[in-house]
Design a protein around this motif. Sequence first.
Motif, PDB file in Angstrom:
ATOM      1  N   TYR A  63       0.876  -1.105  -0.135  1.00 35.20           N
ATOM      2  CA  TYR A  63      -0.107   0.074   0.072  1.00 35.20           C
ATOM      3  C   TYR A  63       0.781   1.276   0.141  1.00 35.20           C
ATOM      4  O   TYR A  63       0.201   2.194   0.056  1.00 35.20           O
ATOM      5  N   PHE A  64       2.097   1.213   0.196  1.00 36.31           N
ATOM      6  CA  PHE A  64       2.855   2.344   0.192  1.00 36.31           C
ATOM      7  C   PHE A  64       4.167   2.329  -0.664  1.00 36.31           C
ATOM      8  O   PHE A  64       4.133   3.008  -1.965  1.00 36.31           O
ATOM      9  N   VAL A  65       5.259   1.428  -0.420  1.00 37.52           N
ATOM     10  CA  VAL A  65       6.210   1.405  -1.390  1.00 37.52           C
ATOM     11  C   VAL A  65       5.986   0.965  -2.977  1.00 37.52           C
ATOM     12  O   VAL A  65       6.644   1.797  -3.631  1.00 37.52           O
ATOM     13  N   ALA A  66       5.569  -0.114  -2.914  1.00 42.67           N
ATOM     14  CA  ALA A  66       5.069  -0.583  -4.292  1.00 42.67           C
ATOM     15  C   ALA A  66       4.442   0.686  -5.201  1.00 42.67           C
ATOM     16  O   ALA A  66       4.874   0.779  -6.178  1.00 42.67           O
ATOM     17  N   PRO A  67       3.113   1.131  -4.863  1.00 44.85           N
ATOM     18  CA  PRO A  67       2.445   1.938  -5.538  1.00 44.85           C
ATOM     19  C   PRO A  67       3.306   3.198  -5.767  1.00 44.85           C
ATOM     20  O   PRO A  67       3.286   3.869  -6.819  1.00 44.85           O
ATOM     21  N   ILE A  68       4.135   3.668  -4.614  1.00 47.13           N
ATOM     22  CA  ILE A  68       4.743   4.996  -4.922  1.00 47.13           C
ATOM     23  C   ILE A  68       5.728   4.741  -5.863  1.00 47.13           C
ATOM     24  O   ILE A  68       6.253   5.788  -6.908  1.00 47.13           O
ATOM     25  N   THR A  69       6.803   3.892  -5.628  1.00 45.44           N
ATOM     26  CA  THR A  69       8.018   3.557  -6.562  1.00 45.44           C
ATOM     27  C   THR A  69       7.465   3.218  -7.982  1.00 45.44           C
ATOM     28  O   THR A  69       8.155   3.630  -8.841  1.00 45.44           O
ATOM     29  N   GLU A  70       6.649   2.361  -8.069  1.00 46.48           N
ATOM     30  CA  GLU A  70       6.026   2.216  -9.513  1.00 46.48           C
ATOM     31  C   GLU A  70       5.429   3.254 -10.214  1.00 46.48           C
ATOM     32  O   GLU A  70       5.734   3.522 -11.422  1.00 46.48           O
ATOM     33  N   GLU A  71       4.785   4.098  -9.499  1.00 44.50           N
ATOM     34  CA  GLU A  71       4.199   5.183 -10.296  1.00 44.50           C
ATOM     35  C   GLU A  71       5.318   6.406 -10.408  1.00 44.50           C
ATOM     36  O   GLU A  71       5.346   6.883 -11.670  1.00 44.50           O
ATOM     37  N   ILE A  72       6.323   6.633  -9.785  1.00 47.70           N
ATOM     38  CA  ILE A  72       7.325   7.242 -10.097  1.00 47.70           C
ATOM     39  C   ILE A  72       8.034   6.778 -11.326  1.00 47.70           C
ATOM     40  O   ILE A  72       8.633   7.673 -12.280  1.00 47.70           O
ATOM     41  N   VAL A  73       8.413   5.575 -11.342  1.00 49.75           N
ATOM     42  CA  VAL A  73       9.139   4.993 -12.625  1.00 49.75           C
ATOM     43  C   VAL A  73       8.296   5.064 -13.939  1.00 49.75           C
ATOM     44  O   VAL A  73       8.767   5.238 -14.569  1.00 49.75           O
TER      45      VAL A  73
ATOM     46  N   MET B 270      -2.800   2.925  -4.887  1.00 44.01           N
ATOM     47  CA  MET B 270      -3.077   2.776  -3.457  1.00 44.01           C
ATOM     48  C   MET B 270      -4.558   2.344  -3.290  1.00 44.01           C
ATOM     49  O   MET B 270      -4.756   1.274  -2.651  1.00 44.01           O
ATOM     50  N   PHE B 271      -5.358   3.031  -3.475  1.00 46.97           N
ATOM     51  CA  PHE B 271      -6.704   2.603  -3.321  1.00 46.97           C
ATOM     52  C   PHE B 271      -7.191   1.517  -4.292  1.00 46.97           C
ATOM     53  O   PHE B 271      -8.035   0.644  -3.351  1.00 46.97           O
ATOM     54  N   CYS B 272      -6.839   1.318  -5.309  1.00 46.60           N
ATOM     55  CA  CYS B 272      -7.068  -0.048  -5.970  1.00 46.60           C
ATOM     56  C   CYS B 272      -6.332  -1.237  -5.079  1.00 46.60           C
ATOM     57  O   CYS B 272      -6.927  -2.315  -5.119  1.00 46.60           O
ATOM     58  N   ASN B 273      -5.195  -1.200  -4.816  1.00 50.80           N
ATOM     59  CA  ASN B 273      -4.739  -2.207  -4.079  1.00 50.80           C
ATOM     60  C   ASN B 273      -5.480  -2.627  -2.617  1.00 50.80           C
ATOM     61  O   ASN B 273      -5.478  -3.609  -2.349  1.00 50.80           O
ATOM     62  N   ILE B 274      -5.878  -1.429  -1.932  1.00 50.66           N
ATOM     63  CA  ILE B 274      -6.534  -1.829  -0.659  1.00 50.66           C
ATOM     64  C   ILE B 274      -8.171  -2.527  -1.152  1.00 50.66           C
ATOM     65  O   ILE B 274      -8.284  -3.228  -0.448  1.00 50.66           O
ATOM     66  N   MET B 275      -8.804  -1.941  -2.172  1.00 45.19           N
ATOM     67  CA  MET B 275     -10.027  -2.436  -2.409  1.00 45.19           C
ATOM     68  C   MET B 275     -10.126  -3.869  -3.122  1.00 45.19           C
ATOM     69  O   MET B 275     -10.733  -4.538  -3.042  1.00 45.19           O
ATOM     70  N   GLY B 276      -9.004  -4.260  -3.875  1.00 43.73           N
ATOM     71  CA  GLY B 276      -9.024  -5.344  -4.723  1.00 43.73           C
ATOM     72  C   GLY B 276      -9.887  -5.190  -5.937  1.00 43.73           C
ATOM     73  O   GLY B 276     -10.368  -4.163  -6.201  1.00 43.73           O
ATOM     74  N   VAL B 277     -10.238  -6.345  -6.529  1.00 44.43           N
ATOM     75  CA  VAL B 277     -11.117  -6.585  -7.762  1.00 44.43           C
ATOM     76  C   VAL B 277     -12.349  -6.665  -7.303  1.00 44.43           C
ATOM     77  O   VAL B 277     -12.828  -7.411  -6.444  1.00 44.43           O
ATOM     78  N   PRO B 278     -13.462  -5.776  -7.578  1.00 48.33           N
ATOM     79  CA  PRO B 278     -14.705  -5.861  -7.638  1.00 48.33           C
ATOM     80  C   PRO B 278     -15.443  -7.206  -7.672  1.00 48.33           C
ATOM     81  O   PRO B 278     -15.085  -7.781  -8.705  1.00 48.33           O
ATOM     82  N   GLN B 279     -16.106  -7.490  -6.979  1.00 47.98           N
ATOM     83  CA  GLN B 279     -16.881  -8.932  -7.182  1.00 47.98           C
ATOM     84  C   GLN B 279     -18.386  -8.650  -6.714  1.00 47.98           C
ATOM     85  O   GLN B 279     -18.885  -9.168  -5.917  1.00 47.98           O
ATOM     86  N   PRO B 280     -18.791  -8.098  -7.744  1.00 48.08           N
ATOM     87  CA  PRO B 280     -20.334  -7.648  -7.881  1.00 48.08           C
ATOM     88  C   PRO B 280     -21.434  -9.038  -7.477  1.00 48.08           C
ATOM     89  O   PRO B 280     -22.262  -8.969  -6.687  1.00 48.08           O
ATOM     90  N   ASN B 281     -21.103  -9.837  -8.375  1.00 48.38           N
ATOM     91  CA  ASN B 281     -21.879 -11.340  -8.328  1.00 48.38           C
ATOM     92  C   ASN B 281     -21.803 -11.938  -6.829  1.00 48.38           C
ATOM     93  O   ASN B 281     -22.859 -12.396  -6.177  1.00 48.38           O
TER      94      ASN B 281
END
Length: 316
Positions: free
Chosen positions: A164-174, A262-273
Amino acid sequence: MYNETKPLLSITSAHLLSGLFAFIYVGSIYTSKNARLRFSNRKVNLPEGQARLKLQNERWRDDPDVIKARLLAVTSATLICCLIVFIVMKNFNRDDEIHNLTANAWLYLGFTWSNALPLLITPLLFSGPLYVQFLAKKLPFQKDWDFEEDVVFRFLSIVGLRNYFVAPITEEIVFRGCVLTVYHLADASRMKMIFLSPLVFGAAHIHHAFETYHRYGRTATAAKRAIISTIIQFAYTSIFGFYCCYLFLRSGSLLPPIAAHMFCNIMGVPQPNYEISLMPNRKLFISTAYLFGILGFVGMLKPWSYTNSSLYWQQT
């Protein structure tokens, strides 16, 4: 502007540099012995869809010492990629503009503030899942929300720091800041930057196939699963990359894509069904919330994402 006559880089150079950034970022986790994974070479026949148990002498990606080593590796790789951007801007620029571009390199990389509206687009899209969490009383400060479990353990653990922190931040910077900067210096069109550069981001996740193959037994079935999961992950990360590139170009800031990541990592893939199956009496309301999120996202993406100070999306 600097690109009114001849771009600082060729498109070929931009392709090569973006590939170099991906190589440095992904390769960093394999240069350190402590960051590399280790698996047994024996084959294990397992029921379809079942992963095997970890053996004593193996090193898996969620091991604390592996995570720590990888966090250090990708952080160092990110700094190297930013340094390369500075060097490129300095060495390839015309003499009369060197100081100006070097001084403003942080603006090209997106290290600037964004207004609040671009940060709200992704939560709007997740109106459906957020409504389901509200019904389940799992939103912050609701009955079934627990600070210790849902904040301290989830976000401040070593796994949480990575996810939720290092991976999103570093991936988006690069993959947003550095990659889009060199494409911009090559005078690439917005369409190329939005729909071409994220393919590098998708390709950077292909190495996960190695882990999947070993965790599922090193059999033909495991290989098939690794290939399929890699294709799905490549498609998902590329599509997500399209969105984050658009946010970055429209806002001129790394904050919106980092927040979205970050938000997508927190929420995960939506599963409406699945969610509707748990709350069938709320089917209409859940479906409406999902529809509201999709329509709201489509309608607000363009007006909410734009910042008039963006270097990448100047209105003409």
